[in-house]
Structure formats: C-alpha cells, structure tokens
Design a protein around this motif. Sequence first.
Motif: not given
Length: 255
Positions: A114-116, A131, A134-135
């Motif tokens: 999850a991005t948050d 990868r 980018g989070f």
Amino acid sequence: MYAEERQQAIAALVGQRGRVSVAELAEQYGVTTETVRRDLAVLDRLGVIRRVHGGAVGAGALTTIEVGTAERDSTRAAEKDRIAELAQRFLPASGGSVLFDAGTTTARVAAALATDLDLVAVTHSLPIATRLTGFPGVRLHLLGGRVRGVTQAAVGAETLRLLGELRVDVAVVGTNALTVRHGLSTPDPEEAAVKRAMIAAADRVVVVADASKIGREDFVRFGAVDDIDVLITDTDLPEAAHRDLAAAGLEVVLA
C-alpha cells in the motif's frame, strides 16, 4: 498386473503428484516394498523418475541449475500476482519492519505494498530496492555485498554480517524448492546462506512460492519446514503435498 504395467502406472502417478513413497506404492499395487524399489530402480535408470530416500520424485525435481530472473518473472505470472496480493495480509502494520528476500515472487509482494504504508524495508535485491524507492512511506535499507548477476542480489560475508545485526518483524522469503523431508532449498550456496540469515533475523517468516516449487528439492538446504510460519502458494498445489505440509505443522494459505 505385469511389472511393465505397474512401472508405467508408477511413472504416471509420480508425474501427477510430484512425489510418492515406497510404502504408498506397495499398498496401492499390492506388492512388497522390495518389488517397488526394484520398479523405481528401473524407472530411475530410464530417466523417467528420480529415486530419493523413501520414494521417488519427478525426473526434473532435483536440480542444481539456476534460472535467471527475466525467465522466472514471466513464468506463472498470474499465480505470483495472486500470491503477492494475499501476502499483504501477513506483512506488519504501519511502523513495522520487513525483510525482502530476492526473487520474482518476493518482488511482486514488495510492488503490491500500500502506498500509504509506513514501513522499514530491508533487502539485498537491487530490483526490489529500485521498486521500493517509489514508496514515500517506506524507509529503505539496501544490504551491501557482492552482487550476483543471475539473481541481481547481494551475497557474501558483508551481506551476512549486516543481516546478523538485524531484527525485523517479518521476513518475506522465496525458495526454489520445498519438501517436508528436505525443507527449503536453492541451487547456490551463497544465496542459501543469505536466506538462512534472513530466517534467523525475523520474528515471523512468510514463504511465498508458487505451486511448481513444492515437491522439488534443490542442491542446498537453507531451512526446515519448522522454520516457516506461513507458506503462501497457489491453488495448483497438489492435495497430497498440501496434506504433507499441513501434517508437518505448517500453515498453508492458497491464493
């Protein structure tokens, strides 16, 4: 049933299940265990199956050959995607820490975060580290060491030293092969050493592996079934393998 007919039936059964035991075959075909062992010896010489302690596995189940990440990434991609999505349930909540092993399935788990999510992530894999940059909520730590081209992951003494100083909530570990008897295994000794250190560094070990890895045995063992808290695989897992793993006390979750 003539010996040739029985041997053909045994070969077909091994092909379906991936692994069979001598005792199981003796009971199924109403012959002695000595007769079964002779049948297995014949099939092994023909290259149809491979004899192992207590039974037989498919001819391709034992290997020391390592396939590159590009080829592995395109193999059983849909199953790996489902495994990665389901694996999110087993990751720590925000504020936790997770260790990502190198591999195409573990990379999918990382990409599906999850991005948050506020998380400390540690990996020795260059593709996974790329990868995770980018989070925004991920505080990323990349382990150093000699990078192996075939897996694009750091290995060696420096990697093991760094892992020896860590303690994380969850380790997400991949494997090239898994059986109850031989445990978790992989072709390369240095990769095996890193995986072993990752297991030792984690409070909880989640293994992600598609069903093609189950029932296989590779060159170097890096962990036992007892070292795993959860195995996440796909619904193509043979029923016999599922029963064996569950009987060994492993929680098996199908995606």
